[in-house]
Every structure is written in structure tokens, then in C-alpha cells.
Scaffold this motif. Structure first.
Motif, PDB file in Angstrom:
ATOM      1  N   LEU A 178     -16.393 -31.269   7.761  1.00 49.67           N
ATOM      2  CA  LEU A 178     -16.118 -31.288   9.187  1.00 49.67           C
ATOM      3  C   LEU A 178     -14.882 -32.134   9.470  1.00 49.67           C
ATOM      4  O   LEU A 178     -14.594 -33.094   8.750  1.00 49.67           O
ATOM      5  CB  LEU A 178     -17.326 -31.852   9.952  1.00 49.67           C
ATOM      6  N   PRO A 179     -14.139 -31.785  10.517  1.00 49.14           N
ATOM      7  CA  PRO A 179     -12.904 -32.506  10.819  1.00 49.14           C
ATOM      8  C   PRO A 179     -13.167 -33.894  11.399  1.00 49.14           C
ATOM      9  O   PRO A 179     -14.284 -34.204  11.834  1.00 49.14           O
ATOM     10  CB  PRO A 179     -12.221 -31.597  11.851  1.00 49.14           C
ATOM     11  N   ALA A 180     -12.131 -34.689  11.427  1.00 47.28           N
ATOM     12  CA  ALA A 180     -12.220 -36.053  11.955  1.00 47.28           C
ATOM     13  C   ALA A 180     -12.150 -36.015  13.472  1.00 47.28           C
ATOM     14  O   ALA A 180     -11.106 -36.302  14.073  1.00 47.28           O
ATOM     15  CB  ALA A 180     -11.113 -36.918  11.367  1.00 47.28           C
ATOM     16  N   MET A 181     -13.237 -35.625  14.098  1.00 42.52           N
ATOM     17  CA  MET A 181     -13.305 -35.594  15.559  1.00 42.52           C
ATOM     18  C   MET A 181     -14.736 -35.869  16.002  1.00 42.52           C
ATOM     19  O   MET A 181     -15.662 -35.886  15.185  1.00 42.52           O
ATOM     20  CB  MET A 181     -12.802 -34.253  16.107  1.00 42.52           C
ATOM     21  N   SER A 182     -14.898 -36.069  17.279  1.00 45.28           N
ATOM     22  CA  SER A 182     -16.224 -36.310  17.829  1.00 45.28           C
ATOM     23  C   SER A 182     -16.975 -34.992  17.996  1.00 45.28           C
ATOM     24  O   SER A 182     -16.386 -33.902  17.935  1.00 45.28           O
ATOM     25  CB  SER A 182     -16.113 -37.003  19.186  1.00 45.28           C
ATOM     26  N   LEU A 183     -18.280 -35.104  18.254  1.00 43.45           N
ATOM     27  CA  LEU A 183     -19.097 -33.915  18.520  1.00 43.45           C
ATOM     28  C   LEU A 183     -18.537 -33.143  19.712  1.00 43.45           C
ATOM     29  O   LEU A 183     -18.375 -31.918  19.655  1.00 43.45           O
ATOM     30  CB  LEU A 183     -20.541 -34.345  18.772  1.00 43.45           C
ATOM     31  N   GLU A 184     -18.233 -33.842  20.781  1.00 45.05           N
ATOM     32  CA  GLU A 184     -17.723 -33.180  21.979  1.00 45.05           C
ATOM     33  C   GLU A 184     -16.351 -32.555  21.724  1.00 45.05           C
ATOM     34  O   GLU A 184     -16.029 -31.494  22.254  1.00 45.05           O
ATOM     35  CB  GLU A 184     -17.661 -34.156  23.147  1.00 45.05           C
ATOM     36  N   GLY A 185     -15.544 -33.230  20.916  1.00 39.05           N
ATOM     37  CA  GLY A 185     -14.241 -32.671  20.589  1.00 39.05           C
ATOM     38  C   GLY A 185     -14.363 -31.379  19.808  1.00 39.05           C
ATOM     39  O   GLY A 185     -13.598 -30.427  20.032  1.00 39.05           O
ATOM     40  N   TYR A 186     -15.317 -31.340  18.893  1.00 39.65           N
ATOM     41  CA  TYR A 186     -15.537 -30.127  18.101  1.00 39.65           C
ATOM     42  C   TYR A 186     -15.976 -28.980  19.006  1.00 39.65           C
ATOM     43  O   TYR A 186     -15.450 -27.858  18.917  1.00 39.65           O
ATOM     44  CB  TYR A 186     -16.592 -30.390  17.029  1.00 39.65           C
ATOM     45  N   ILE A 187     -16.930 -29.257  19.873  1.00 38.53           N
ATOM     46  CA  ILE A 187     -17.417 -28.218  20.783  1.00 38.53           C
ATOM     47  C   ILE A 187     -16.286 -27.719  21.677  1.00 38.53           C
ATOM     48  O   ILE A 187     -16.111 -26.507  21.877  1.00 38.53           O
ATOM     49  CB  ILE A 187     -18.597 -28.751  21.616  1.00 38.53           C
ATOM     50  N   GLY A 188     -15.497 -28.652  22.207  1.00 36.35           N
ATOM     51  CA  GLY A 188     -14.395 -28.262  23.071  1.00 36.35           C
ATOM     52  C   GLY A 188     -13.360 -27.417  22.362  1.00 36.35           C
ATOM     53  O   GLY A 188     -12.726 -26.535  22.971  1.00 36.35           O
ATOM     54  N   THR A 189     -13.187 -27.650  21.067  1.00 40.64           N
ATOM     55  CA  THR A 189     -12.174 -26.919  20.299  1.00 40.64           C
ATOM     56  C   THR A 189     -12.665 -25.549  19.843  1.00 40.64           C
ATOM     57  O   THR A 189     -11.938 -24.559  19.926  1.00 40.64           O
ATOM     58  CB  THR A 189     -11.744 -27.742  19.073  1.00 40.64           C
ATOM     59  N   TYR A 190     -13.909 -25.486  19.361  1.00 41.67           N
ATOM     60  CA  TYR A 190     -14.363 -24.277  18.677  1.00 41.67           C
ATOM     61  C   TYR A 190     -15.326 -23.402  19.482  1.00 41.67           C
ATOM     62  O   TYR A 190     -15.391 -22.191  19.251  1.00 41.67           O
ATOM     63  CB  TYR A 190     -15.025 -24.656  17.345  1.00 41.67           C
ATOM     64  N   ALA A 191     -16.051 -23.969  20.426  1.00 41.36           N
ATOM     65  CA  ALA A 191     -17.026 -23.167  21.163  1.00 41.36           C
ATOM     66  C   ALA A 191     -16.359 -22.119  22.046  1.00 41.36           C
ATOM     67  O   ALA A 191     -16.970 -21.084  22.353  1.00 41.36           O
ATOM     68  CB  ALA A 191     -17.918 -24.070  22.007  1.00 41.36           C
ATOM     69  N   LYS A 192     -15.121 -22.345  22.440  1.00 33.36           N
ATOM     70  CA  LYS A 192     -14.446 -21.382  23.315  1.00 33.36           C
ATOM     71  C   LYS A 192     -14.192 -20.045  22.622  1.00 33.36           C
ATOM     72  O   LYS A 192     -13.921 -19.037  23.284  1.00 33.36           O
ATOM     73  CB  LYS A 192     -13.124 -21.966  23.822  1.00 33.36           C
ATOM     74  N   PHE A 193     -14.286 -20.038  21.289  1.00 34.88           N
ATOM     75  CA  PHE A 193     -14.127 -18.777  20.550  1.00 34.88           C
ATOM     76  C   PHE A 193     -15.463 -18.050  20.384  1.00 34.88           C
ATOM     77  O   PHE A 193     -15.505 -16.986  19.761  1.00 34.88           O
ATOM     78  CB  PHE A 193     -13.523 -19.046  19.178  1.00 34.88           C
ATOM     79  N   ARG A 194     -16.526 -18.629  20.929  1.00 38.51           N
ATOM     80  CA  ARG A 194     -17.868 -18.067  20.790  1.00 38.51           C
ATOM     81  C   ARG A 194     -18.419 -17.765  22.172  1.00 38.51           C
ATOM     82  O   ARG A 194     -18.930 -18.654  22.865  1.00 38.51           O
ATOM     83  CB  ARG A 194     -18.770 -19.063  20.039  1.00 38.51           C
ATOM     84  N   PRO A 195     -18.329 -16.520  22.620  1.00 36.68           N
ATOM     85  CA  PRO A 195     -18.658 -16.187  24.008  1.00 36.68           C
ATOM     86  C   PRO A 195     -20.104 -16.454  24.403  1.00 36.68           C
ATOM     87  O   PRO A 195     -20.388 -16.626  25.593  1.00 36.68           O
ATOM     88  CB  PRO A 195     -18.321 -14.691  24.103  1.00 36.68           C
ATOM     89  N   ASN A 196     -21.014 -16.500  23.448  1.00 38.86           N
ATOM     90  CA  ASN A 196     -22.429 -16.707  23.773  1.00 38.86           C
ATOM     91  C   ASN A 196     -22.916 -18.118  23.441  1.00 38.86           C
ATOM     92  O   ASN A 196     -24.122 -18.365  23.369  1.00 38.86           O
ATOM     93  CB  ASN A 196     -23.294 -15.683  23.032  1.00 38.86           C
TER      94      ASN A 196
END
Length: 282
Positions: free
Chosen positions: A86-104
């Protein structure tokens, strides 16, 4: 639905890891992908996920050709690899970066899954232990609600309670428009969750069956319970079933399928419809 037709998969045309794979994987089920180390389980997952192009044959995943690498296809699947970095970021940062590519994607579901698996909050993702990395990526993948989820050894690194919670989470999922394939060596960890099994041996898919089918055809018990056992492992045996559905011993079924052509033949034996409307073995 996933349809594999005359599939050869691997890294070298002259030495495929998998050969002549023909099967259909149906929507609404959790499949266990079983086999010894190096037999090709990860190769099959890579091919279904579009990470690896087939050497020959066809792979159809929900109407998509994985090797085409379309955006529409990748929105429909999530693949959890055995090794999780996993990258060097926070949980919220990960969600903000990657969840936008997951419509559901559901933030509420992810929070619930993490809490149920006793995730360690407040630590940057690259500093998490193996177990917490697995909890995080499992929770994120499930919360993406993709029609197809591929999981390679998901229970590696999880403690006993987290494995129990994962089983509980999987049991609670709405599977009506979803398919999950889990490659695992830890059969006991997910035994009660699987509806179907796929077993690979010597480059071949030797069994693709529902556990209901196996329970109808085979009986599992102890030495002395059956006159003509088909397979014996210690005090446990497998025999031909001549009565009601049997309680499956998945480890025994796996070992018996690997070692006994007779057991494989019984499982693969076709059924015929009787006048009563029920199906019986030929």
C-alpha cells in the motif's frame, strides 16, 4: 458469467502453465480455486483479470475480453493479489484517490468491514502490518461492489478472529449479481463459504463442480462406516453416496479428487431427468 474455452495460459508458448481449460463460472456463487503450489492458480486469476494475455483460446468475462484492457471491464472487477503493498498515505487519502474509479463504492460499507475485522485505524497504510494491510484491501475491495471479485490467498496474515469476521461478511453479501473466486491453500478458513470448487492439477482443470453435486454423489465418514471406500486418509474415508446428501469434508474432497480418478469420474458423471422430475446419475 465467465467462460473459458480451450484456454492455454502462462508465460511461454512452448511451456504453458495451464492447458485446455474449458469451464463456465456462473454468477451468484463463491468459488474456491484449489491446487498445490505452482500449479497455476495465480496464472488463471491473472488471465481472468487481464493482467496476463492468454497464450491461446478464449476468455469471456461478463461479455468482455480481459486482454482488451477496456475501462468498462476494469470497472467490473477487483483483484486482490497475494502480496499486498500500500502507498504512503492515510486511509482517507487512499479512498479519495482510488474510490472515484469505482462507481459502486460505499464508504459506509468499508467502515463497517474494517471495524468488524478489528482494523488498526490511525496508521499510514505503508506502515501497517501484513494482517492490517490484508484487512484494508479486503474491506476496500468488498466495498467497491464489483460484479467480479478475485481474491488470491486472502486469509494469509489474518488472525483467527479476523478470519471468522471475513466468513461472516462473505455470508452476508447479496450474491445475486456477483461472483467471487478465492484461490486458497487454507481450505478450512473458507470451507463453509464456498458453493463451488475448481481444482487444478498437472496444467488441467480436473474438477469444476458445485458442492451440492459432490454431496449428492459422495459420502464422507470414518473407517468402518462404508464397505467399499473410494479414498482413505487416516481415519477418514470417502465412499459413493447411496442415500441423502452428505456433509462435505472439503479437505477430504480435495485430496480425494487429486488422487482418485474414480472420484473424479463420479463427480463428473452426467445426470438424467426421471419421470418424477428429479435428476439421477446415469
Amino acid at each position: 458469467m465467465i467462460k473459458l474455452t480451450n484456454l492455454e495460459a502462462g508465460y511461454k508458448q512452448k511451456n504453458p502453465v495451464l492447458s485446455a481449460i474449458n469451464t463456465q463460472i456462473e454468477v451468484g456463487n463463491i468459488y474456491g480455486l484449489l491446487g498445490s503450489n505452482g500449479v497455476g492458480k495465480t496464472t488463471l486469476l491473472h488471465t481472468i483479470a487481464g493482467v496476463l494475455d492468454p497464450l491461446s483460446g478464449k476468455v469471456d468475462v461478463m461479455g468482455h475480453t480481459p486482454s482488451a484492457h477496456t475501462h468498462q471491464f476494469f470497472e467490473q472487477i477487483y483483484y486482490i493479489t497475494d502480496e499486498v503493498e500500500l502507498p504512503a498515505m492515510s486511509l482517507e487519502g487512499y479512498i479519495g484517490t482510488y474510490a472515484k474509479f469505482r462507481p459502486n463504492f460505499s464508504r459506509e460499507q468499508m467502515q463497517n468491514y474494517l471495524e468488524r475485522m478489528n482494523f488498526t485505524f490511525g496508521v499510514r497504510l505503508n506502515k501497517l502490518s501484513l494482517g492490517n494491510r490484508k484487512k484494508f484491501i479486503i474491506a476496500f475491495a468488498l466495498a467497491c461492489n464489483t460484479p467480479l471479485l478475485l481474491m488470491d490467498e486472502p486469509t494469509n496474515g489474518l488472525d483467527i478472529e479476523s478470519k471468522r469476521q471475513l466468513r461472516s461478511i462473505l455470508a452476508s453479501l447479496d450474491m445475486s449479481n456477483r461472483t467471487i473466486i478465492i484461490s486458497t491453500h487454507q481450505i478450512a478458513d473458507l470451507e463453509q463459504m464456498l458453493s463451488h470448487i475448481l481444482i487444478i492439477k498437472d496444467k488441467q482443470l480436473i474438477i469444476s463442480t458445485s458442492l451440492d453435486n459432490a454431496a449428492q454423489r459422495l459420502a464422507f465418514g470414518r473407517i468402518g462406516e462404508f464397505d467399499e471406500p473410494l479414498f482413505v486418509d487416516g481415519l477418514r474415508v470417502i465412499a459413493r453416496n447411496s442415500g441423502d446428501y452428505s456433509n462435505i469434508d472439503l479437505e477430504m474432497l480435495y485430496l480425494g479428487v487429486l488422487e482418485s480418478e474414480k472420484i473424479r469420474g463420479i463427480i463428473n458423471q452426467p445426470q438424467i431427468a426421471t419421470e418424477s422430475g428429479k435428476e439421477e446419475l446415469c
